[in-house]
Design a protein around this motif. Structure first.
Motif, mmCIF file in Angstrom:
data_model
loop_
_atom_site.group_PDB
_atom_site.id
_atom_site.type_symbol
_atom_site.label_atom_id
_atom_site.label_comp_id
_atom_site.label_asym_id
_atom_site.label_seq_id
_atom_site.Cartn_x
_atom_site.Cartn_y
_atom_site.Cartn_z
ATOM 1 N N GLU A 162 23.074 20.621 80.646
ATOM 2 C CA GLU A 162 22.504 21.962 80.751
ATOM 3 C C GLU A 162 21.490 22.052 81.890
ATOM 4 O OE1 GLU A 162 20.923 22.652 76.883
ATOM 5 O OE2 GLU A 162 22.835 23.361 76.047
ATOM 6 N N ALA A 163 20.710 20.983 82.061
ATOM 7 C CA ALA A 163 19.729 20.976 83.145
ATOM 8 C C ALA A 163 20.427 20.930 84.504
ATOM 9 C CB ALA A 163 18.792 19.782 82.996
ATOM 10 N N ALA A 164 21.542 20.208 84.596
ATOM 11 C CA ALA A 164 22.277 20.119 85.857
ATOM 12 C C ALA A 164 22.864 21.466 86.248
ATOM 13 C CB ALA A 164 23.401 19.075 85.734
ATOM 14 N N SER A 165 23.164 22.306 85.254
ATOM 15 C CA SER A 165 23.722 23.629 85.559
ATOM 16 C C SER A 165 22.649 24.576 86.095
ATOM 17 C CB SER A 165 24.363 24.237 84.299
ATOM 18 O OG SER A 165 23.379 24.508 83.314
ATOM 19 N N ARG A 166 21.357 24.307 85.732
ATOM 20 C CA ARG A 166 20.238 25.110 86.242
ATOM 21 C C ARG A 166 19.050 24.183 86.487
ATOM 22 N NH1 ARG A 166 18.613 30.292 83.029
ATOM 23 N NH2 ARG A 166 17.147 30.248 84.756
ATOM 24 N N PRO A 167 19.121 23.380 87.533
ATOM 25 C CA PRO A 167 18.084 22.370 87.793
ATOM 26 C C PRO A 167 16.703 22.968 88.071
ATOM 27 C CG PRO A 167 19.565 22.568 89.677
ATOM 28 C CD PRO A 167 20.180 23.347 88.563
ATOM 29 N N LYS A 203 10.173 15.370 88.326
ATOM 30 C CA LYS A 203 10.726 14.057 88.715
ATOM 31 C C LYS A 203 12.010 13.734 87.953
ATOM 32 C CE LYS A 203 6.516 11.893 90.439
ATOM 33 N NZ LYS A 203 5.569 10.760 90.337
ATOM 34 N N ILE A 204 12.265 14.449 86.847
ATOM 35 C CA ILE A 204 13.552 14.280 86.161
ATOM 36 C C ILE A 204 14.674 14.731 87.084
ATOM 37 C CG2 ILE A 204 14.963 15.078 84.202
ATOM 38 C CD1 ILE A 204 12.412 15.455 82.611
ATOM 39 N N ARG A 205 14.386 15.767 87.883
ATOM 40 C CA ARG A 205 15.383 16.314 88.801
ATOM 41 C C ARG A 205 15.366 15.624 90.148
ATOM 42 N NH1 ARG A 205 13.257 21.420 89.641
ATOM 43 N NH2 ARG A 205 12.067 20.473 91.359
ATOM 44 N N ASP A 206 14.170 15.276 90.660
ATOM 45 C CA ASP A 206 14.054 14.787 92.031
ATOM 46 C C ASP A 206 13.946 13.259 92.138
ATOM 47 O OD1 ASP A 206 14.114 17.415 92.915
ATOM 48 O OD2 ASP A 206 11.948 17.639 92.677
ATOM 49 N N GLY A 207 13.727 12.592 91.032
ATOM 50 C CA GLY A 207 13.643 11.135 91.089
ATOM 51 C C GLY A 207 12.277 10.634 90.658
ATOM 52 N N LEU A 208 12.257 9.536 89.875
ATOM 53 C CA LEU A 208 10.993 9.025 89.358
ATOM 54 C C LEU A 208 10.111 8.449 90.463
ATOM 55 C CD1 LEU A 208 12.975 9.037 86.771
ATOM 56 C CD2 LEU A 208 11.286 7.486 85.805
ATOM 57 N N GLY A 209 10.739 8.065 91.581
ATOM 58 C CA GLY A 209 9.953 7.520 92.681
ATOM 59 C C GLY A 209 9.618 8.537 93.743
ATOM 60 N N ALA A 210 10.012 9.795 93.509
ATOM 61 C CA ALA A 210 9.751 10.839 94.512
ATOM 62 C C ALA A 210 8.255 11.119 94.611
ATOM 63 C CB ALA A 210 10.501 12.116 94.132
ATOM 64 N N VAL A 211 7.802 11.340 95.865
ATOM 65 C CA VAL A 211 6.375 11.591 96.108
ATOM 66 C C VAL A 211 6.076 13.085 96.050
ATOM 67 C CG1 VAL A 211 4.475 11.297 97.737
ATOM 68 C CG2 VAL A 211 6.243 9.526 97.531
ATOM 69 N N GLY A 250 11.208 18.109 95.392
ATOM 70 C CA GLY A 250 12.308 18.398 96.298
ATOM 71 C C GLY A 250 12.898 19.780 96.078
ATOM 72 N N GLU A 251 14.141 19.948 96.550
ATOM 73 C CA GLU A 251 14.854 21.211 96.420
ATOM 74 C C GLU A 251 15.135 21.488 94.941
ATOM 75 O OE1 GLU A 251 16.492 24.637 96.764
ATOM 76 O OE2 GLU A 251 15.767 23.627 98.583
ATOM 77 N N GLN A 252 14.687 22.646 94.448
ATOM 78 C CA GLN A 252 14.808 22.942 93.027
ATOM 79 C C GLN A 252 16.256 23.142 92.577
ATOM 80 O OE1 GLN A 252 12.294 26.211 91.954
ATOM 81 N NE2 GLN A 252 10.391 25.046 92.249
ATOM 82 N N GLY A 253 17.120 23.433 93.463
ATOM 83 C CA GLY A 253 18.521 23.659 93.099
ATOM 84 C C GLY A 253 19.367 22.414 93.176
ATOM 85 N N ASP A 254 18.775 21.288 93.505
ATOM 86 C CA ASP A 254 19.531 20.040 93.653
ATOM 87 C C ASP A 254 19.738 19.388 92.278
ATOM 88 O OD1 ASP A 254 20.751 17.746 94.429
ATOM 89 O OD2 ASP A 254 19.086 16.980 95.662
ATOM 90 N N THR A 256 21.870 16.708 91.843
ATOM 91 C CA THR A 256 22.545 15.424 92.062
ATOM 92 C C THR A 256 22.082 14.354 91.071
ATOM 93 O OG1 THR A 256 22.711 15.944 94.427
ATOM 94 C CG2 THR A 256 23.030 13.642 93.760
ATOM 95 N N LEU A 257 20.759 14.195 90.910
ATOM 96 C CA LEU A 257 20.231 13.151 90.040
ATOM 97 C C LEU A 257 20.571 13.438 88.575
ATOM 98 C CD1 LEU A 257 18.584 10.625 89.584
ATOM 99 C CD2 LEU A 257 16.498 12.004 89.651
ATOM 100 N N LEU A 258 20.510 14.691 88.176
ATOM 101 C CA LEU A 258 20.828 15.045 86.795
ATOM 102 C C LEU A 258 22.287 14.734 86.464
ATOM 103 C CD1 LEU A 258 18.929 18.456 86.641
ATOM 104 C CD2 LEU A 258 18.301 16.351 85.434
ATOM 105 N N ILE A 259 23.160 14.996 87.418
ATOM 106 C CA ILE A 259 24.585 14.678 87.232
ATOM 107 C C ILE A 259 24.771 13.161 87.149
ATOM 108 C CG2 ILE A 259 26.859 14.760 88.314
ATOM 109 C CD1 ILE A 259 26.065 17.494 89.486
ATOM 110 N N ALA A 260 24.047 12.429 88.000
ATOM 111 C CA ALA A 260 24.156 10.961 88.012
ATOM 112 C C ALA A 260 23.669 10.374 86.673
ATOM 113 C CB ALA A 260 23.344 10.379 89.171
ATOM 114 N N MET A 261 22.609 10.941 86.123
ATOM 115 C CA MET A 261 22.103 10.442 84.836
ATOM 116 C C MET A 261 23.084 10.751 83.709
ATOM 117 S SD MET A 261 17.938 10.815 84.738
ATOM 118 C CE MET A 261 17.819 12.556 85.104
#
Length: 484
Positions: free
Chosen positions: A116-121, A362-370, A373-377, A379-384
């Motif tokens: 659900e989060a990947a459909s509306r990141p 960081k759930i969407r952009d990565g735990l190591g992201a500083v 990022g882009e709110q519509g991305d 990619t990470l949610l799909i990978a998880m």
């Protein structure tokens, strides 16, 4: 006439004792452990002449073979109850695979929230749902692990209480042996004491199945089928030391947990072929030392599998060296050499939890992201999501080498527990049926109130006949006196 009067009086005494025996049988027809009595009579002689009847004693009717087999069955049922009691409780703690609140249900819920989060990141509420689902899953696994620790501590405490009960019961049998021997030596009826002793031995047989060996003057010795001497001339000294707290790493081998000693010698607590095999005591040791540690190993493997699925740069490219993923070992990266009790320490990475100064994005952009990022991305949610669904071989926990998704792994674990529980319940049903059958055989040899009533009629007739003899002699004596 004097001889006839003596015979009749002895007959009255005999039927009086017989009536007492019958009344005792009838009044104790429903008393657990009571054995039917019969009066034993013998003709009495005075020189070359008959002198009526004498009461030799009161016979107590028992079937030692059936009783011995029933006691073995008692122990088997008690052992099965110890095993099934634990497995049923742990299965409940895990939850059925199709229940929303179970471990499997929580994994499915996390998978659903990721989709659900990947459909509306860009949706903060959906990212929040991912966090809540991950936390609920970790807490459910923690709760199941806590239930194992609690069950293990309860088993250890129950072992201590059972050993105390066993020791006091063995001493009771020894004391009753002495009382019975004194009663027999003094010529008194010891049947009530024998009933008491049988009840105590029946209680012991549920803790440790016993074999009863008759000794002099109706005393008994007790041995376990595994060869342990529980009572000979005196009661064996059985010792166990409970502990205040138990952690998953504590074992008997390490010397931290107490084993069982009999007369100072350590004995095997194997539930199937040890010195105390077959009863509730062996079952409690098996629960504490085998069943719970085995379940802990598998639950730790489920926790490890969950951590490893997200602890990789293939899923989250922003992870640095030695950085934990979505799930952690108490906030740190997984150490494969420190898997023991991992299920107790499983937690969600604080980096994504606002309540722990983390950032939800960081759930969407990565735990190591500083930076965000882009709110519509997505990619990470799909990978998880794919990481959770991916079929992989579990490297620990003694699972088979079949590839499984995270949900299938927890479902298979639950199925193993339920399968073991079903097998044990089937075995317990057989043992319980055998136990009930042997009890029925024992009861058939017990008090039959219809038969006792028939005996009472015969006693009444005998009493009347002896009384008639005395009445006749009285009439004859009066006539003789009247002739003087």
């Amino acid at each position: 006439m004097g001889s006839a009067l003596s015979n009749a009086l002895s007959g009255l005494n005999a039927v009086s004792r017989a009536a007492g025996v019958v009344s005792s049988n009838v009044s104790n027809a429903m008393t657990e452990g009571y054995s039917r009595r019969d009066i034993e009579l013998s003709s009495q002689n005075l020189g070359r002449f008959g002198a009526g009847v004498t009461v030799v004693g009161i016979a107590r009717h028992t079937d030692p073979v059936t009783t011995g087999e029933r006691r073995i069955a008692d122990g088997e049922v008690a052992l099965a109850q110890s095993r099934t009691g634990f497995l049923d409780g742990f299965a409940h703690a895990m939850g059925q695979a199709d229940e929303a609140g179970s471990i499997t249900g929580q994994i499915v819920s996390l998978e659903k929230s990721l989709i659900e989060a990947a459909s509306r990141p860009e949706s903060e509420s959906r990212l929040q749902s991912v966090l809540y689902s991950a936390q609920n899953l970790a807490e459910k696994i923690n709760s199941a692990a806590d239930s194992l620790m609690s069950s293990r501590m309860t088993a250890d405490k129950d072992i201590g209480n059972t050993v105390d009960l066993l020791q006091s019961s063995l001493q009771q049998v020894v004391d009753l042996n002495v009382a019975i021997q004194q009663s027999v030596s003094s010529g008194y009826d010891s049947n009530s004491l024998l009933d008491q002793r049988q009840q105590v031995i029946d209680k012991i047989s549920k803790i440790i199945p016993v074999k009863e060996i008759s000794r002099e003057n109706q005393a008994v010795s007790l041995y376990s089928p595994g060869g342990a001497i529980l009572i000979d001339s005196k009661a064996a000294t059985i010792e166990f030391t409970p502990v205040a707290t138990i952690t998953p790493d504590m074992t008997v081998v390490s010397g931290i947990l107490s084993g069982l000693t009999i007369n100072g010698q350590a004995v095997s607590t194997n539930a199937d072929k040890g010195a105390i095999a077959g009863g509730s005591l062996a079952g409690l040791f098996e629960v504490r030392d085998q069943l719970i540690p085995s379940a802990q190993v598998k639950l730790d493997a489920v926790a490890r599998d969950l951590i490893e699925r997200f602890q990789t740069t293939d899923v989250d490219p922003t992870l640095g060296i030695a950085a934990a993923g979505l799930f952690t070992d108490s906030g740190t990266i997984l150490d494969p050499l420190n898997e023991e009790a991992l299920a107790n320490r499983l937690s969600v990475n604080a980096l994504i939890d606002p309540d722990q100064s983390g950032d939800l994005w960081k759930i969407r952009d990565g735990l190591g992201a500083v930076i965000e990022g882009e709110q519509g991305d997505s990619t990470l949610l799909i990978a998880m999501t794919e990481a959770l669904q991916k079929s992989r071989v579990v490297v620990s926990g003694d699972f088979t080498t079949v590839e499984r998704s995270a949900a299938n792994l927890s479902a298979d674990f639950y199925s193993l527990v339920e399968g073991d529980l079903l097998n044990l319940e089937t075995g317990m049903s057989f043992s319980a049926a055998r136990q009930e059958s042997l009890k029925t055989i024992e009861l058939e040899a017990g008090v039959d109130t219809d038969f006792e009533m028939q005996q009472l009629i015969l006693i009444e007739q005998s009493y009347a006949a002896n009384a008639k003899v005395i009445q006749t002699i009285d009439t004859l004596l009066n006539q003789l006196i009247g002739m003087l």
